[in-house]
Design a protein around this motif. Structure first.
Motif, mmCIF file in Angstrom:
data_model
loop_
_atom_site.group_PDB
_atom_site.id
_atom_site.type_symbol
_atom_site.label_atom_id
_atom_site.label_comp_id
_atom_site.label_asym_id
_atom_site.label_seq_id
_atom_site.Cartn_x
_atom_site.Cartn_y
_atom_site.Cartn_z
ATOM 1 N N SER A 110 22.625 22.492 -15.207
ATOM 2 C CA SER A 110 23.136 23.856 -15.351
ATOM 3 C C SER A 110 22.040 24.892 -15.101
ATOM 4 N N ALA A 111 20.872 24.690 -15.685
ATOM 5 C CA ALA A 111 19.760 25.625 -15.494
ATOM 6 C C ALA A 111 19.343 25.689 -14.028
ATOM 7 N N ASN A 112 19.286 24.543 -13.372
ATOM 8 C CA ASN A 112 18.875 24.515 -11.965
ATOM 9 C C ASN A 112 19.927 25.148 -11.051
ATOM 10 N N ILE A 113 21.184 24.877 -11.309
ATOM 11 C CA ILE A 113 22.241 25.476 -10.489
ATOM 12 C C ILE A 113 22.229 26.999 -10.654
ATOM 13 N N ASN A 114 22.060 27.464 -11.878
ATOM 14 C CA ASN A 114 22.005 28.914 -12.101
ATOM 15 C C ASN A 114 20.854 29.545 -11.334
ATOM 16 N N ALA A 115 19.684 28.918 -11.359
ATOM 17 C CA ALA A 115 18.520 29.450 -10.635
ATOM 18 C C ALA A 115 18.782 29.462 -9.127
ATOM 19 N N ILE A 116 19.378 28.390 -8.623
ATOM 20 C CA ILE A 116 19.669 28.295 -7.185
ATOM 21 C C ILE A 116 20.685 29.363 -6.775
ATOM 22 N N GLU A 117 21.753 29.519 -7.538
ATOM 23 C CA GLU A 117 22.777 30.511 -7.204
ATOM 24 C C GLU A 117 22.207 31.929 -7.224
ATOM 25 N N LYS A 118 21.372 32.222 -8.204
ATOM 26 C CA LYS A 118 20.737 33.540 -8.274
ATOM 27 C C LYS A 118 19.832 33.758 -7.045
ATOM 28 N N SER A 119 19.063 32.740 -6.689
ATOM 29 C CA SER A 119 18.176 32.853 -5.526
ATOM 30 C C SER A 119 18.973 32.989 -4.238
ATOM 31 N N LYS A 120 20.077 32.247 -4.125
ATOM 32 C CA LYS A 120 20.912 32.363 -2.921
ATOM 33 C C LYS A 120 21.470 33.774 -2.778
ATOM 34 N N LYS A 121 21.902 34.352 -3.879
ATOM 35 C CA LYS A 121 22.432 35.711 -3.847
ATOM 36 C C LYS A 121 21.361 36.683 -3.345
ATOM 37 N N GLU A 122 20.149 36.542 -3.889
ATOM 38 C CA GLU A 122 19.049 37.416 -3.457
ATOM 39 C C GLU A 122 18.711 37.204 -1.985
ATOM 40 N N LEU A 123 18.754 35.964 -1.519
ATOM 41 C CA LEU A 123 18.461 35.685 -0.104
ATOM 42 C C LEU A 123 19.536 36.273 0.809
ATOM 43 N N PHE A 124 20.813 36.180 0.400
ATOM 44 C CA PHE A 124 21.885 36.783 1.198
ATOM 45 C C PHE A 124 21.720 38.306 1.274
ATOM 46 N N GLU A 125 21.330 38.898 0.138
ATOM 47 C CA GLU A 125 21.077 40.342 0.144
ATOM 48 C C GLU A 125 19.937 40.675 1.094
ATOM 49 N N ASP A 148 21.060 24.805 -0.337
ATOM 50 C CA ASP A 148 22.365 24.151 -0.167
ATOM 51 C C ASP A 148 22.238 22.637 -0.356
ATOM 52 N N TYR A 149 21.156 22.065 0.177
ATOM 53 C CA TYR A 149 20.904 20.633 -0.008
ATOM 54 C C TYR A 149 20.729 20.322 -1.503
ATOM 55 N N ALA A 150 19.975 21.178 -2.199
ATOM 56 C CA ALA A 150 19.761 20.984 -3.637
ATOM 57 C C ALA A 150 21.095 21.039 -4.387
ATOM 58 N N LEU A 151 21.976 21.946 -3.997
ATOM 59 C CA LEU A 151 23.290 22.033 -4.649
ATOM 60 C C LEU A 151 24.118 20.779 -4.414
ATOM 61 N N GLU A 152 23.994 20.178 -3.232
ATOM 62 C CA GLU A 152 24.681 18.911 -2.973
ATOM 63 C C GLU A 152 24.173 17.833 -3.940
ATOM 64 N N TYR A 153 22.859 17.805 -4.132
ATOM 65 C CA TYR A 153 22.266 16.843 -5.064
ATOM 66 C C TYR A 153 22.800 17.083 -6.482
ATOM 67 N N TYR A 154 22.820 18.346 -6.919
ATOM 68 C CA TYR A 154 23.281 18.629 -8.280
ATOM 69 C C TYR A 154 24.763 18.337 -8.452
ATOM 70 N N ASP A 155 25.543 18.454 -7.387
ATOM 71 C CA ASP A 155 26.939 18.040 -7.446
ATOM 72 C C ASP A 155 27.013 16.529 -7.684
ATOM 73 N N TRP A 156 26.200 15.761 -6.941
ATOM 74 C CA TRP A 156 26.160 14.312 -7.129
ATOM 75 C C TRP A 156 25.722 13.971 -8.559
ATOM 76 N N LEU A 157 24.689 14.676 -9.049
ATOM 77 C CA LEU A 157 24.180 14.406 -10.389
ATOM 78 C C LEU A 157 25.234 14.724 -11.452
ATOM 79 N N GLN A 158 25.989 15.791 -11.261
ATOM 80 C CA GLN A 158 27.070 16.106 -12.202
ATOM 81 C C GLN A 158 28.129 15.003 -12.202
ATOM 82 N N ARG A 159 28.434 14.467 -11.030
ATOM 83 C CA ARG A 159 29.406 13.370 -10.971
ATOM 84 C C ARG A 159 28.862 12.116 -11.664
ATOM 85 N N LEU A 160 27.551 11.882 -11.531
ATOM 86 C CA LEU A 160 26.929 10.758 -12.235
ATOM 87 C C LEU A 160 27.034 10.959 -13.750
ATOM 88 N N VAL A 161 26.709 12.149 -14.209
ATOM 89 C CA VAL A 161 26.809 12.464 -15.633
ATOM 90 C C VAL A 161 28.253 12.285 -16.102
#
Length: 181
Positions: A110-125, A148-161
């Protein structure tokens, strides 16, 4: 060496190993010793009994027990005629690992996804700026691809959890059956 001394030495060896290795799960060595001690108790213990067993302060013991309860490694139990709170270790290590793994990894994911999403928003801006330097644009695009690659990994990790929480993991890696099962 007497039989009782050999039993105690064997018990302490395992408690020491638990205490030394529990940090893999983000748990301190002293809390690991507490869990190990409770694991070998036949009856639930009060905070006072744990304090005497481990030589820790009652405040420290209370904090440690509360932490173990949050991790689902220890539970409070009721016993007729006992006025003080009693605690016992979760004896099913498969369940303990599953609970501990899911609690720790969910928080990390959760912490990593939040950081990635915030950074993606700033990069799009940044990419939407009219006078953006080509070199900065290229670096921002590369960074977005990595995120985006990191988000794919975290999706996999969430499915593992999720597979640990649902116990589906045991369909792929079954528990060994005891002779009595």
């Amino acid at each position: 060496m007497s039989g009782n001394e050999q039993l105690e030495r064997a018990r302490e060896r395992v408690i020491d190993a638990i205490a030394q290795n529990i940090n893999l799960y983000g748990v301190t060595e002293s809390v690991g010793r507490l869990y190990g001690s409770l694991y070998f108790q036949e009856e639930p213990m009060t905070l006072d009994a744990m304090k005497d067993e481990l030589g820790m302060s009652k405040t420290s013991m209370s904090t440690s027990v509360r932490g173990l309860m949050e991790l689902k490694m220890v539970e409070k139990v009721w016993k007729r005629g006992e006025r003080k709170d009693l605690y016992r270790a979760e004896m099913d290590w498969y369940q303990t690992f599953s609970d501990l793994f899911t609690i720790k990894w969910r928080a990390g994911v959760s912490a990593n996804i939040n950081a990635i999403e915030k950074s993606k928003k700033e990069l799009f801006e940044l990419l939407n700026c009219d006078n953006l330097d080509d070199e900065v644009r290229l670096e921002a695009e590369k960074m977005l691809a990595k995120l985006d690659y990191a988000l794919e990994y975290y999706d996999w990790l969430q499915r593992l959890v999720n597979s640990f929480e649902s116990k589906e993991i045991f369909d792929y890696i079954p528990r060994k059956k005891k002779d009595t099962d």
